[in-house]
Design an enzyme around this catalytic site. Structure first.
Site, PDB file in Angstrom:
ATOM      1  CB  THR A 197      -1.067   0.025   1.549  1.00  0.00           C
ATOM      2  OG1 THR A 197      -0.306  -0.413   2.498  1.00  0.00           O
ATOM      3  CG2 THR A 197      -2.019  -1.266   1.237  1.00  0.00           C
ATOM      4  CB  THR A 208      -8.258  12.169  -0.029  1.00  0.00           C
ATOM      5  OG1 THR A 208      -7.024  12.788   0.625  1.00  0.00           O
ATOM      6  CG2 THR A 208      -9.605  12.293   0.704  1.00  0.00           C
ATOM      7  CG  ASN A 259      -0.754   8.070   8.628  1.00  0.00           C
ATOM      8  OD1 ASN A 259      -1.146   7.377   8.145  1.00  0.00           O
ATOM      9  ND2 ASN A 259       0.544   8.077   8.181  1.00  0.00           N
ATOM     10  CB  THR A 271       3.156  -8.766  10.048  1.00  0.00           C
ATOM     11  OG1 THR A 271       3.920  -7.471   9.134  1.00  0.00           O
ATOM     12  CG2 THR A 271       2.893  -9.742   9.426  1.00  0.00           C
ATOM     13  CE  LYS A 323       0.412  -3.526   3.283  1.00  0.00           C
ATOM     14  NZ  LYS A 323      -0.589  -2.498   4.407  1.00  0.00           N
ATOM     15  CD  GLU A 380       1.799   5.023   6.033  1.00  0.00           C
ATOM     16  OE1 GLU A 380       1.600   4.485   5.796  1.00  0.00           O
ATOM     17  OE2 GLU A 380       1.184   6.088   7.258  1.00  0.00           O
TER      18      GLU A 380
END
Length: 410
Positions: free
Chosen positions: A160, A410, A405, A197, A186, A283
């Site tokens: 993702t 969007t 985030n 995970t 992932k 991230e």
């Protein structure tokens, strides 16, 4: 000879390296980009299977489907996975859609529905575009293979916000037969597992008893995937699934097998590498943070302390800023809710001592700055209060984490 020396890393190996497995992936239209978003792993024989799942009370529909499949026989032939949509908090329609995914995959792969597990990852609260999913599933057999490309396409399809694929493979000898264990995973955000995970898949060609595999996956998860955190949030979709084809031809593994310790160590290595890769790919992250705790009253206590420190937003921010602020570490340690003697704590940043016997130590700020700017930051905490040890992994907290985030949906 230590058990770690009994296995070796297989360069370029992934989930198709063990005997009996093929994989593949494609783009079916769940993602707004053209990246792969649908994938599957297929075993040519019934594979002994085991899994652990998220403890989030809002478990996604695919988890129920996978639990039902495993309850039927404790074996699987396949797992179908999508990214781009978590199919979580979607009510009865979402559950029906997850079962449809199982049925459609079973039909095109030529197996029984109860032989198929389902996994999903992506945005929560949106219904699946099932016309695209079913069309994609129909195309999966044509793109699945036993070679590295099949594994590559699978790895790409489960991502993702991940920046890189996560895969590893090792081999070892059991009963004079070569056995391989491989994994793909992932995970990048909403990472604070309390079972596994975000999504992880382990394949092996070892013959293993289902009870032994279930015990092993649970015990291994506790010291690998359960010891990582990116942001303190536990996903609705977390799942770690292991499948064992048995085609290596070894005698069935149980805890009593003479080679059990070597197999367990190799399995743990696979999971630890995947867990560290998830933490490193958090991230917006720029650094992997490793926190090692020793001298705790127990291993469980050490685990709680290590995860509290590595998950502290202040510690993570200090690492991002390359600020050798050990006060952030001691504060996190003190709120972990575990027994600590406040007079005996040592803290090191790598090899640099910053606290000894709970008293500040003069250190070279420039040396600490240079260390904290490295790719990996290791924080070592010795409590001198017992024999418990643990290691946890996380990442720094950056501006990009907020950016990613703030606009995830969007």
């Amino acid at each position: 000879m230590g058990v770690a020396s009994l296995y070796k890393v297989v360069e370029g190996g992934s989930v198709t390296a063990p005997k009996g497995f093929k994989a593949g992936g494609l783009h079916c239209g769940l993602k707004k980009t053209t990246r792969n978003d649908l994938a599957a792993i297929l075993c040519e024989v019934p594979a002994v299977a085991a899994a652990v799942y998220t403890t989030n009370v809002f478990q996604a529909a695919p988890i129920k489907v996978t639990q039902d499949s495993l309850a039927a026989s404790r074996t699987l032939r396949a797992v179908v996975v999508n990214s781009g949509n978590a199919n979580a908090c979607t009510g009865k329609q979402g559950e029906d859609d997850a079962y449809t995914m199982r049925e459609e995959a079973a039909k095109v792969l030529g197996v029984a529905p109860s032989d198929v597990a389902v996994a999903s990852t992506g945005v929560i609260g949106e219904l699946m575009k099932m016309d695209r999913v079913t069309s994609g599933i129909a195309q999966l057999p044509a793109v699945m293979s036993t070679d590295e490309d099949g594994a590559e396409q699978f790895c790409q399809a489960i991502l993702t916000t991940d920046l890189v694929k996560k895969e590893v493979c090792v081999s070892l000898v059991i009963d004079d037969r070569e056995v391989k264990i491989a994994g793909a995973a992932k995970g990048s955000g909403m990472i604070h597992p309390n079972m596994a995970t975000m999504l992880g898949f382990v394949t092996t060609d070892a013959a293993i008893h289902p009870d032994a595999l279930q015990s092993l996956i649970k015990e291994t998860t506790d010291v690998t995937f359960n010891m990582i955190t990116v942001d303190g949030d536990t996903s609705t979709n977390d799942m770690l699934l292991a499948m064992a084809s048995g085609l290596a031809g070894n005698q069935e593994l149980t805890e009593k097998h003479p080679d059990w310790d070597g197999f367990a160590a190799a399995f743990r290595h696979v999971c630890q590498v995947l867990a560290q890769a998830i933490a490193r790919d958090g991230e917006g992250a720029t650094r992997l943070v490793e926190v090692e705790v020793t001298g705790a009253v127990s291993d469980l206590s050490a685990r709680a302390i290590a995860k509290t420190i590595v998950g502290s937003s202040l510690v993570k921010s200090a690492v991002f800023g390359a600020d050798a602020n050990w006060g952030r570490i001691i504060a996190a340690l003190g709120r972990a809710g575990e027994p600590v003697n406040p007079e005996t704590v040592d803290i090191h940043l790598g090899e640099i001592a910053v606290l000894t016997g709970s008293k500040p130590v003069a250190f070279d700020e420039d040396e600490a700055l240079a260390y904290l700017k490295g790719d990996t930051v290791r924080i070592v905490v010795d409590l001198k209060n017992g024999e418990g040890t643990a290691t946890a992994w996380g990442c720094d907290l950056t501006y990009d984490y907020v950016r990613i985030n703030a606009a995830y949906r969007t």
